[in-house]
Design a protein around this motif. Structure first.
Motif, PDB file in Angstrom:
ATOM      1  N   SER A 275      79.689  36.359  15.816  1.00  0.00           N
ATOM      2  CA  SER A 275      80.965  35.662  15.987  1.00  0.00           C
ATOM      3  C   SER A 275      80.930  34.729  17.191  1.00  0.00           C
ATOM      4  O   SER A 275      81.342  33.563  17.117  1.00  0.00           O
ATOM      5  CB  SER A 275      82.086  36.695  16.145  1.00  0.00           C
ATOM      6  N   THR A 276      80.406  35.235  18.298  1.00  0.00           N
ATOM      7  CA  THR A 276      80.408  34.467  19.548  1.00  0.00           C
ATOM      8  C   THR A 276      79.375  33.349  19.525  1.00  0.00           C
ATOM      9  O   THR A 276      79.673  32.203  19.891  1.00  0.00           O
ATOM     10  CB  THR A 276      80.113  35.410  20.732  1.00  0.00           C
ATOM     11  N   ARG A 277      78.160  33.650  19.082  1.00  0.00           N
ATOM     12  CA  ARG A 277      77.101  32.649  19.119  1.00  0.00           C
ATOM     13  C   ARG A 277      77.317  31.537  18.098  1.00  0.00           C
ATOM     14  O   ARG A 277      76.853  30.410  18.295  1.00  0.00           O
ATOM     15  CB  ARG A 277      75.739  33.317  18.886  1.00  0.00           C
ATOM     16  N   PHE A 278      78.014  31.839  16.998  1.00  0.00           N
ATOM     17  CA  PHE A 278      78.350  30.788  16.030  1.00  0.00           C
ATOM     18  C   PHE A 278      79.195  29.711  16.707  1.00  0.00           C
ATOM     19  O   PHE A 278      78.921  28.509  16.596  1.00  0.00           O
ATOM     20  CB  PHE A 278      79.095  31.391  14.841  1.00  0.00           C
ATOM     21  N   GLU A 279      80.229  30.139  17.430  1.00  0.00           N
ATOM     22  CA  GLU A 279      81.098  29.166  18.115  1.00  0.00           C
ATOM     23  C   GLU A 279      80.323  28.425  19.204  1.00  0.00           C
ATOM     24  O   GLU A 279      80.490  27.212  19.382  1.00  0.00           O
ATOM     25  CB  GLU A 279      82.317  29.867  18.716  1.00  0.00           C
ATOM     26  N   VAL A 550      84.410  38.609  25.688  1.00  0.00           N
ATOM     27  CA  VAL A 550      84.422  39.988  25.193  1.00  0.00           C
ATOM     28  C   VAL A 550      83.021  40.458  24.833  1.00  0.00           C
ATOM     29  O   VAL A 550      82.688  41.640  25.027  1.00  0.00           O
ATOM     30  CB  VAL A 550      85.391  40.109  23.988  1.00  0.00           C
ATOM     31  N   LEU A 551      82.155  39.578  24.355  1.00  0.00           N
ATOM     32  CA  LEU A 551      80.789  39.984  24.030  1.00  0.00           C
ATOM     33  C   LEU A 551      80.074  40.481  25.281  1.00  0.00           C
ATOM     34  O   LEU A 551      79.407  41.517  25.261  1.00  0.00           O
ATOM     35  CB  LEU A 551      80.020  38.819  23.401  1.00  0.00           C
ATOM     36  N   GLN A 552      80.212  39.734  26.357  1.00  0.00           N
ATOM     37  CA  GLN A 552      79.556  40.122  27.611  1.00  0.00           C
ATOM     38  C   GLN A 552      80.092  41.462  28.103  1.00  0.00           C
ATOM     39  O   GLN A 552      79.332  42.344  28.511  1.00  0.00           O
ATOM     40  CB  GLN A 552      79.775  39.026  28.660  1.00  0.00           C
TER      41      GLN A 552
END
Length: 1035
Positions: A275-279, A550-552
């Protein structure tokens, strides 16, 4: 919300001083009557001295005791104390000690009285604890830590509820003791600090004890804090079903219930990485492009995947989704699994325009995909419905499509097909269509048996602060009207989010009712990536700039727990980055945008493999006489035994039967025959709208009601043939926007169904204008999505005032895509013209033509929306009848009905041709006959307005070489059809003649409210139409 202070006071046994105070406040001056304070289950006879004759004496004694217990005999003192403490009548009275009684016996009686306050205190304390537990269940969410930024309260209220022993510092000792002192010592609960270690029995309405039935007060408060005041806020106590409330309590109160295995945590981390890396990938590659990214709520992707996984596990195999633009590309990529190269090529400025239609921006497009769910190893079909920028407009469309898919697979309980709706916080609170859609959720013909709503609560709407955007505490409060539980959750706690989503999916599977997940998050960028949010929200965005993603946060947590290590985490990131880079390289090979790759509702088998119609012809829409007669006989009968219908309806059915014998049909019978014949061919028919079962004008009567048995009904249309398709006719809620959107969605699911929506009056369709403007009119051009929905819009100037006269035909005609200045050069003119238009607009003047246009809608090799301006007075007009001969095999829908009288027999002598449409034809023929001008004036009816019948009207104009051409309409000049018809009519004659106008003058309102004015206007337009000198001075 209940006032707990009042509730607890009512439940608590009254002390004598409290009772005196209460009674003295409400005590009447005189005369006084005894007010029984308690309802006894035992009969009054249990106390021999309590009877009707002694009531006045007991009353006086009771009031005296309330004022001074010592003023009455000791036996009365004991009785009143025991009764007030809750003793049953048989045990409250104790005989007075005899004169010979020893001092020890007397002291025992006194000790009973003295011990009573301890019993009172015990009961009061347990009731207080129950009230405290209930307070947390009702209002704990108000103090839950929901905002990831820590700057706003999710309910927009920074004050603490008065009956919860908590604080934002969460049990800081000094603050806790102060809260406890305020609420306990002499306060709301009557508890003391010394009671914190006292053990209390737990009521059956809580699960905080787990396997224990009693807990110390301190532990009770701690567990309530953990259940209701951390990162999850649960709103459910407004639900009036005990089983449902208990189910929710068990899910959130049971100690240790929110546990995850290491494998589940690693899966959650991997989903957050995607989710995060796509953005981040999109931002790196196209930093100046609008994409309405998900930054700040990346947890949405694992949230949706969790709902889908759990639902799949429960047996669901088809999920239909609707969502706004924010995060749409991420959902397409990581939830529905759209090929990444198909998404990335959308950002290429050199990509050629769509292969068909006008296309739409990338964050509006839909998708349909069938794949294996890796968690459950079951097939799952996912459909994301295309939507416009009109937020929430897709809600009812998704529900309608879901209902249709459930209907076609026989899923009567919603166990196989479900819907998920995503919302923004500002739109969920602000858009009325949300409320309309919720009110469809439990209606028999509209329910989808539960929808999971997920709110991406950015705590801002574009630039508008939520405190300026809604009056309710939460954006989700609209869901309370249907008793949907609402789970608020801090989106920076991924495990809390996933747990809540699991519960939401289980709720839907268990109770088949709506549920709301409110992801309280933030928006890291502005409204779009080019927008500057610091202009209007400086403090919020200063905090957001400092906010750790939030990922971090979650990766650091799992690393600290030893669930993953740093190299594993970095490898997961590198793996997805590589997938994106490879897809980006492949996307450069895409040269043209294939819109059909983004289709949300494919119709397999209906078109050829390249998406084209299988033919460009339409068979005859006529019917053999045996079928016409059979349908007519059923329509004029009651096919159920011992069924009593209304006397007036008996007369209507008898009239229908006589018409069938005479081989004629009126409007209602023509509709019946069109529907009945299609049902025989296996075509499902669904007619929906306000009062459609009977018909606004009491003409249809498709549902018969037994006059002697409540709710016993009969639908004769479902008794026509042994193996017919089912017929659904359903009165809708008093909604246009929501219901029309729903029916549009229903029509999307299959081309082999005739789906009709009827407005109560055509005037009222404008409250559904968004569905018409954004979906029905341009739907195929934007999304290559054909739709055969039919709109029945009662229309006609009949002196009924400005709100019951006009279906606004000018608006529909203005949006038609045919060119007024170009005469089409087409093979298979009539069908090819239909294929190239965006919708079909008709105004029939005969029942037979109405019959044909309904059947043509299904027999065409493609689907287009059909707008029909239906009549009101013509429903019973004696001349508005058609013969069976006009409906037999070989007959078709007539786009134009030429004059067939004396004028047509001698066309060279005709001085004027009146072109018209709809009801005004009958006014014109009556007036022409009265003036004896049948040979001078020809009247040609234009039945199909769009696409315009250029070919047939050219033939009509050439047929009368010496005649003036006049367009006649009953609508005002700036309304109706004139502005649409005039340039097209001029094109058909190469602009050789003028096209004159006969009708009402321009006006702001559609019609007058004065009957006399209405008739005067009608006579004036008739005078103009038949005055052969009317336009001489204008030529």
């Amino acid at each position: 919300m209940l006032n707990l202070r009042t509730c607890a006071a009512k439940l608590r046994p009254l002390t004598a001083s409290q009772t005196v105070k209460t009674i003295s406040q409400h005590r009447p001056a005189a005369p006084r009557t005894f007010q029984q304070l308690r309802c006894y289950s035992a009969p009054v006879a249990a106390e021999p001295f309590l009877s009707g004759t002694s009531s006045n004496y007991v009353e006086e004694m009771y009031y005296a005791w309330l004022e001074n217990p010592k003023s009455v005999h000791k036996s009365w003192d004991i009785f009143f104390r025991n009764a007030n403490a809750g003793a049953a009548p048989g045990t409250a009275y104790q005989s007075p000690p005899p004169l010979t009684t020893s001092l020890s016996t007397l002291s025992q009686a006194q000790s009973l009285v003295q011990a009573q306050p301890n019993v009172d205190k015990l009961v009061e304390d347990h009731l207080a604890v129950q009230s405290l537990i209930r307070a947390y269940q009702i209002r704990g969410h108000h103090v839950a830590q929901l905002d990831p930024l820590g700057i706003l309260d999710a309910d927009l209220d920074s004050s603490l509820p008065a009956d919860i022993i908590t604080s934002t510092d969460k049990l800081d000792l000094a603050v806790f003791k102060e809260r406890l002192r305020v609420l306990t010592v002499g306060g709301f609960y009557g508890l003391d600090e010394s009671d914190l270690d006292k053990v209390f029995h737990l009521p059956t309405t809580t699960f905080i004890g787990g396997n224990e039935s009693a807990l110390p007060l301190r532990e009770i408060i701690r567990r309530l804090e953990m259940a209701y005041c951390q990162h999850i806020g649960v709103e459910f106590m407004f639900i009036n079903d005990l089983e449902q409330c208990q189910w929710i309590r068990q899910k959130f109160e049971t100690p240790g219930i929110m546990q995850f295995t290491n494998e589940e945590k690693r899966t959650l981390l991997a989903r957050l990485v995607r989710s995060t890396r796509f953005e981040e990938f999109l931002h790196r590659k196209w930093s100046s492009e609008k994409r309405f990214g998900l930054e700040g709520c990346e947890v949405l992707i694992p949230a949706l995947k969790t709902i889908i996984d759990k639902s799949s596990e429960k047996g669901v195999d088809y999920v239909i989704m609707g969502m706004p633009h924010r995060g749409r590309l991420n959902v397409l990529a990581n939830v529905i699994r759209k090929e990444l190269e198909q998404i990335f090529c959308q950002f290429d400025s050199k990509l050629e325009a769509a292969d068909e239609g006008s296309g739409d921006v990338k964050y509006h497009l839909g998708m349909y995909h069938r794949r294996i769910n890796r968690v459950t190893d079951r097939n799952i079909t996912l459909s994301l419905v295309a939507n416009p920028s009109h937020l929430e407009a897709a809600d009812p469309v998704v529900q309608g499509k879901t209902k249709a898919e459930q209907f076609y697979c026989g899923d009567t309980e919603g166990k196989k097909v479900m819907s998920i709706l995503l919302h923004g916080d500002a739109a969920f609170a602000g858009q009325g269509i949300v409320y309309e859609t919720f009110h469809l959720s439990d209606l028999p013909s509209y329910t989808t048996h539960g929808t999971v709503h997920v709110v991406v609560n950015n705590q801002i709407g574009f630039t508008t602060d939520p405190r300026m955007a809604r009056s309710s505490p939460y954006p989700t409060d609209v869901a309370r009207v249907v008793n949907a539980p609402i789970f608020h959750v801090n989106a920076d706690d991924p495990e809390a989010v996933v747990y809540v989503c699991n519960v939401a999916a289980e709720w839907r599977s268990t109770f088949h009712k709506d549920v709301v997940v409110d992801l309280v998050c933030y928006r890291r960028n502005g409204h779009n990536e080019m927008d500057e949010p610091m202009f209007t929200q400086p403090l919020m965005y200063k905090q957001i700039r400092k906010q750790k993603p939030v990922l971090q946060k979650y990766a650091e947590l799992l690393i600290s727990q030893g669930v993953v290590n740093q190299p594993e985490y970095e490898e997961e990131i590198a793996k997805y980055d590589k997938i994106c880079e490879e897809a980006h390289a492949r996307s450069k090979d895409e040269k043209i945008l294939h819109i059909k790759h983004w289709l949300d509702s494919p119709w397999p088998g209906f078109f050829t493999l390249d998406g084209q119609p299988r033919s460009m012809t339409c068979p005859s829409t006529g019917l053999n006489e045996e079928d016409l007669t059979h349908i007519g006989q059923v329509a004029s009968s009651v096919p159920v035994e011992d069924f009593t219908i209304h006397g007036g309806l008996s007369r209507i059915l008898k009239t229908r039967g006589e018409m069938v014998k005479n081989r004629t049909v009126d409007w209602a019978l023509a509709e019946y025959m069109a529907f009945g014949s299609l049902l025989k061919e296996g075509i499902h028919i669904r007619l929906s709208g306000q009062d459609v079962e009977r018909g606004t004008f009491s003409h249809r009567h498709h549902v018969l009601h037994d006059q002697n048995v409540d709710k016993r009904t009969c639908i004769p249309m479902n008794h026509l043939w042994p193996n017919q398709a089912p017929y659904t006719v359903c009165n809708s809620s008093l909604s246009e926007y929501g219901v029309l959107g729903f029916e549009l969605g229903f029509a999307m699911a299959s081309p082999n169904a005739l789906v009709l929506w009827e407005a109560q009056f055509g005037d009222f369709h404008n409250t559904a204008q968004c569905i018409i403007d954004q979906f029905i009119c341009p739907g195929q051009a934007k999304w290559v999505r054909q739709n055969g929905i039919v709109l029945l819009l009662p229309h006609g100037m009949e002196g009924m005032g400005p709100e019951h006269s006009s279906a606004r035909p000018e608006r529909f005609l203005q949006m038609c895509n045919d060119d007024p200045d170009v005469f089409p050069k087409l093979d298979d003119f009539d069908v090819r013209q239909l294929y190239e238009c965006n919708w079909i607009v008709v105004n029939c003047s005969t029942p037979a033509n109405f019959f044909h246009v309904l059947r043509r809608q299904i027999l065409l090799p493609f689907r287009k929306p059909l707008i029909i301006f239906t009549p009101k007075s013509l429903l019973r007009h004696p001349e508005a009848r058609s013969s069976f001969d006009d409906m037999l095999p070989g007959t078709h829908f007539l786009r134009v009905i030429p004059d067939s009288g004396p004028a047509a027999q001698n066309p060279e002598q005709v001085k004027r041709v009146l072109f018209c449409t709809g009801k005004v034809y009958y006014d014109l023929t009556r007036e022409r006959k009265a003036r004896q001008m049948e040979a001078d004036v020809a009247i040609t009816r234009v039945e199909q307005l769009s696409p315009f019948p250029f070919d047939l009207l050219q033939r009509e104009a050439q047929k009368y070489p010496a005649a003036e051409l006049v367009w006649c309409q009953e609508e005002h000049k700036n309304q109706g059809y004139y502005d649409y018809v005039k340039p097209r009519l001029r094109t058909t004659i190469d602009r050789a003649k003028p096209v004159w106008y006969a009708g009402r003058e321009p006006a702001a309102a559609p019609a007058t409210g004065n009957k006399k004015t209405h008739l005067t206007e009608l006579q004036r337009l008739l005078d103009t139409a038949f005055n052969l000198d009317a336009f001489k001075d204008l030529a």
